[in-house]
Design a protein around this motif. Structure first.
Motif, PDB file in Angstrom:
ATOM      1  N   TYR A  99      -4.806  -9.489   1.220  1.00  0.00           N
ATOM      2  CA  TYR A  99      -5.069  -9.513   2.657  1.00  0.00           C
ATOM      3  C   TYR A  99      -6.479  -8.990   2.878  1.00  0.00           C
ATOM      4  CZ  TYR A  99      -5.627  -7.312   7.197  1.00  0.00           C
ATOM      5  OH  TYR A  99      -6.139  -6.904   8.398  1.00  0.00           O
ATOM      6  N   TYR A 100      -7.191  -9.623   3.804  1.00  0.00           N
ATOM      7  CA  TYR A 100      -8.516  -9.149   4.203  1.00  0.00           C
ATOM      8  C   TYR A 100      -8.594  -9.161   5.723  1.00  0.00           C
ATOM      9  CZ  TYR A 100      -9.842 -10.098  -0.631  1.00  0.00           C
ATOM     10  OH  TYR A 100      -9.916 -10.106  -2.002  1.00  0.00           O
TER      11      TYR A 100
ATOM     12  N   GLU B 135     -11.504   4.191  14.745  1.00  0.00           N
ATOM     13  CA  GLU B 135     -10.289   4.434  13.994  1.00  0.00           C
ATOM     14  C   GLU B 135     -10.400   3.838  12.595  1.00  0.00           C
ATOM     15  OE1 GLU B 135      -7.080   4.534  17.706  1.00  0.00           O
ATOM     16  OE2 GLU B 135      -6.924   3.046  16.115  1.00  0.00           O
ATOM     17  N   ARG B 136      -9.610   4.406  11.711  1.00  0.00           N
ATOM     18  CA  ARG B 136      -9.571   3.865  10.356  1.00  0.00           C
ATOM     19  C   ARG B 136      -8.944   2.479  10.399  1.00  0.00           C
ATOM     20  NH1 ARG B 136      -6.547   7.617   6.318  1.00  0.00           N
ATOM     21  NH2 ARG B 136      -4.785   6.922   7.599  1.00  0.00           N
ATOM     22  N   GLU B 137      -9.519   1.559   9.651  1.00  0.00           N
ATOM     23  CA  GLU B 137      -8.983   0.205   9.626  1.00  0.00           C
ATOM     24  C   GLU B 137      -8.755  -0.239   8.186  1.00  0.00           C
ATOM     25  OE1 GLU B 137     -11.438  -3.067  10.803  1.00  0.00           O
ATOM     26  OE2 GLU B 137     -13.271  -2.195   9.944  1.00  0.00           O
ATOM     27  N   SER B 138      -7.769  -1.105   8.044  1.00  0.00           N
ATOM     28  CA  SER B 138      -7.492  -1.691   6.745  1.00  0.00           C
ATOM     29  C   SER B 138      -8.518  -2.786   6.480  1.00  0.00           C
ATOM     30  CB  SER B 138      -6.080  -2.274   6.723  1.00  0.00           C
ATOM     31  OG  SER B 138      -5.847  -2.977   5.521  1.00  0.00           O
ATOM     32  N   VAL B 139      -9.124  -2.738   5.318  1.00  0.00           N
ATOM     33  CA  VAL B 139     -10.147  -3.714   4.955  1.00  0.00           C
ATOM     34  C   VAL B 139      -9.570  -4.784   4.033  1.00  0.00           C
ATOM     35  CG1 VAL B 139     -12.344  -4.036   3.766  1.00  0.00           C
ATOM     36  CG2 VAL B 139     -11.993  -2.023   5.216  1.00  0.00           C
ATOM     37  N   ALA B 140      -8.880  -4.352   2.986  1.00  0.00           N
ATOM     38  CA  ALA B 140      -8.345  -5.299   2.005  1.00  0.00           C
ATOM     39  C   ALA B 140      -7.131  -4.673   1.325  1.00  0.00           C
ATOM     40  CB  ALA B 140      -9.399  -5.669   0.970  1.00  0.00           C
ATOM     41  N   THR B 141      -6.178  -5.520   0.999  1.00  0.00           N
ATOM     42  CA  THR B 141      -4.964  -5.080   0.326  1.00  0.00           C
ATOM     43  C   THR B 141      -4.626  -6.079  -0.772  1.00  0.00           C
ATOM     44  OG1 THR B 141      -4.109  -4.096   2.364  1.00  0.00           O
ATOM     45  CG2 THR B 141      -2.517  -4.522   0.611  1.00  0.00           C
ATOM     46  N   ARG B 142      -4.116  -5.539  -1.857  1.00  0.00           N
ATOM     47  CA  ARG B 142      -3.657  -6.414  -2.943  1.00  0.00           C
ATOM     48  C   ARG B 142      -2.282  -5.939  -3.393  1.00  0.00           C
ATOM     49  NH1 ARG B 142      -6.388 -10.008  -6.386  1.00  0.00           N
ATOM     50  NH2 ARG B 142      -5.223 -10.504  -8.282  1.00  0.00           N
ATOM     51  N   TRP B 143      -1.353  -6.852  -3.423  1.00  0.00           N
ATOM     52  CA  TRP B 143      -0.003  -6.537  -3.861  1.00  0.00           C
ATOM     53  C   TRP B 143       0.152  -6.827  -5.349  1.00  0.00           C
ATOM     54  CZ3 TRP B 143      -1.155  -7.935   1.010  1.00  0.00           C
ATOM     55  CH2 TRP B 143      -0.539  -7.239   2.051  1.00  0.00           C
ATOM     56  N   ARG B 144       1.193  -6.269  -5.922  1.00  0.00           N
ATOM     57  CA  ARG B 144       1.468  -6.472  -7.330  1.00  0.00           C
ATOM     58  C   ARG B 144       1.618  -7.950  -7.642  1.00  0.00           C
ATOM     59  NH1 ARG B 144       6.719  -3.609  -9.207  1.00  0.00           N
ATOM     60  NH2 ARG B 144       5.509  -1.781  -8.658  1.00  0.00           N
ATOM     61  N   SER B 145       2.118  -8.708  -6.691  1.00  0.00           N
ATOM     62  CA  SER B 145       2.318 -10.143  -6.876  1.00  0.00           C
ATOM     63  C   SER B 145       1.006 -10.909  -7.007  1.00  0.00           C
ATOM     64  CB  SER B 145       3.097 -10.714  -5.682  1.00  0.00           C
ATOM     65  OG  SER B 145       2.329 -10.596  -4.493  1.00  0.00           O
ATOM     66  N   GLY B 146      -0.067 -10.264  -6.579  1.00  0.00           N
ATOM     67  CA  GLY B 146      -1.355 -10.934  -6.596  1.00  0.00           C
ATOM     68  C   GLY B 146      -1.810 -11.373  -5.220  1.00  0.00           C
TER      69      GLY B 146
ATOM     70  N   ASN C 112       2.846  -0.879  -6.231  1.00  0.00           N
ATOM     71  CA  ASN C 112       3.251  -2.123  -5.590  1.00  0.00           C
ATOM     72  C   ASN C 112       2.133  -2.688  -4.733  1.00  0.00           C
ATOM     73  OD1 ASN C 112       5.124  -4.200  -4.610  1.00  0.00           O
ATOM     74  ND2 ASN C 112       5.020  -3.069  -2.687  1.00  0.00           N
ATOM     75  N   ARG C 113       1.330  -1.801  -4.187  1.00  0.00           N
ATOM     76  CA  ARG C 113       0.298  -2.227  -3.258  1.00  0.00           C
ATOM     77  C   ARG C 113      -0.886  -1.274  -3.363  1.00  0.00           C
ATOM     78  NH1 ARG C 113       1.530  -1.639   3.116  1.00  0.00           N
ATOM     79  NH2 ARG C 113       2.092   0.398   2.291  1.00  0.00           N
ATOM     80  N   VAL C 114      -2.059  -1.809  -3.406  1.00  0.00           N
ATOM     81  CA  VAL C 114      -3.284  -1.018  -3.388  1.00  0.00           C
ATOM     82  C   VAL C 114      -4.182  -1.576  -2.295  1.00  0.00           C
ATOM     83  CG1 VAL C 114      -3.187  -0.334  -5.800  1.00  0.00           C
ATOM     84  CG2 VAL C 114      -4.311  -2.470  -5.186  1.00  0.00           C
ATOM     85  N   GLY C 115      -4.994  -0.710  -1.743  1.00  0.00           N
ATOM     86  CA  GLY C 115      -5.829  -1.186  -0.646  1.00  0.00           C
ATOM     87  C   GLY C 115      -7.063  -0.351  -0.419  1.00  0.00           C
ATOM     88  N   TRP C 116      -7.940  -0.891   0.377  1.00  0.00           N
ATOM     89  CA  TRP C 116      -9.157  -0.201   0.814  1.00  0.00           C
ATOM     90  C   TRP C 116      -9.153  -0.148   2.336  1.00  0.00           C
ATOM     91  CZ3 TRP C 116     -12.712   2.298  -2.123  1.00  0.00           C
ATOM     92  CH2 TRP C 116     -12.687   2.053  -3.499  1.00  0.00           C
ATOM     93  N   PHE C 117      -9.501   1.023   2.836  1.00  0.00           N
ATOM     94  CA  PHE C 117      -9.638   1.250   4.261  1.00  0.00           C
ATOM     95  C   PHE C 117     -11.049   1.753   4.528  1.00  0.00           C
ATOM     96  CE2 PHE C 117      -5.186   1.166   5.813  1.00  0.00           C
ATOM     97  CZ  PHE C 117      -4.539   1.067   4.593  1.00  0.00           C
ATOM     98  N   ARG C 118     -11.445   1.730   5.784  1.00  0.00           N
ATOM     99  CA  ARG C 118     -12.733   2.317   6.148  1.00  0.00           C
ATOM    100  C   ARG C 118     -12.649   2.922   7.532  1.00  0.00           C
ATOM    101  NH1 ARG C 118     -16.451  -3.182   6.767  1.00  0.00           N
ATOM    102  NH2 ARG C 118     -15.454  -3.990   8.674  1.00  0.00           N
ATOM    103  N   GLN C 119     -13.496   3.908   7.732  1.00  0.00           N
ATOM    104  CA  GLN C 119     -13.591   4.555   9.040  1.00  0.00           C
ATOM    105  C   GLN C 119     -15.045   4.795   9.371  1.00  0.00           C
ATOM    106  OE1 GLN C 119     -11.272   8.137   9.554  1.00  0.00           O
ATOM    107  NE2 GLN C 119     -11.251   7.853  11.772  1.00  0.00           N
ATOM    108  N   ALA C 120     -15.478   4.155  10.431  1.00  0.00           N
ATOM    109  CA  ALA C 120     -16.843   4.325  10.914  1.00  0.00           C
ATOM    110  C   ALA C 120     -16.867   5.452  11.943  1.00  0.00           C
ATOM    111  CB  ALA C 120     -17.343   3.026  11.528  1.00  0.00           C
ATOM    112  N   PRO C 121     -18.013   6.066  12.157  1.00  0.00           N
ATOM    113  CA  PRO C 121     -18.109   7.150  13.146  1.00  0.00           C
ATOM    114  C   PRO C 121     -17.618   6.719  14.516  1.00  0.00           C
ATOM    115  CG  PRO C 121     -20.093   7.057  11.822  1.00  0.00           C
ATOM    116  CD  PRO C 121     -19.284   5.836  11.464  1.00  0.00           C
ATOM    117  N   GLY C 122     -16.721   7.504  15.086  1.00  0.00           N
ATOM    118  CA  GLY C 122     -16.216   7.215  16.415  1.00  0.00           C
ATOM    119  C   GLY C 122     -15.189   6.106  16.484  1.00  0.00           C
TER     120      GLY C 122
END
Length: 118
Positions: free
Chosen positions: A58-59, A44-55, A32-42
């Protein structure tokens, strides 16, 4: 069991581009949803981009206009095209996926390192 495996990370000069790919294997679903996250040293992990099945997508503000998330359902892959990279984009990048409609991400990859040199 679903497995997500990222690839495509590496070292790039500021202003350059990279394309990350996430391949799903095992019992695959139409996520239903796929996404990319990232975590830099020191940090917190943050959401970078998300794509839903609907198309819908989010960035996070810092990557708008520079990153593009795409998915290929037939190949069970999710890509993140990154351009105009800056040292602030340096982080470990993770892909994630959700099967249902809940807020929790069900599956995570092991991460791939992206380093942007100034």
């Amino acid at each position: 069991q679903v497995q997500l495996v990222e690839s495509g990370g590496g070292l790039v000069q500021a202003g350059g581009s990279l394309r990350l790919s996430c391949a799903a294997s095992g019992r695959t679903f139409s996520f239903n949803r796929v996404g990319w996250f990232r975590q830099a040293p020191g940090k917190e992990r943050e959401s970078v981009a998300t794509r839903w099945r609907s198309g819908s997508t989010y960035y996070t503000d810092s990557v708008k206009g520079r990153f593009t998330i795409s998915r290929d359902n037939a190949k069970n892959t999710v890509d993140l095209q990154m351009s105009s990279l800056t040292p602030e984009d340096t982080a470990i990048y993770y892909c994630a996926a959700t099967v249902g409609m809940g807020a929790t991400w069900d599956y995570w990859g092991q991460g791939t390192q992206v380093t942007v040199a100034s």
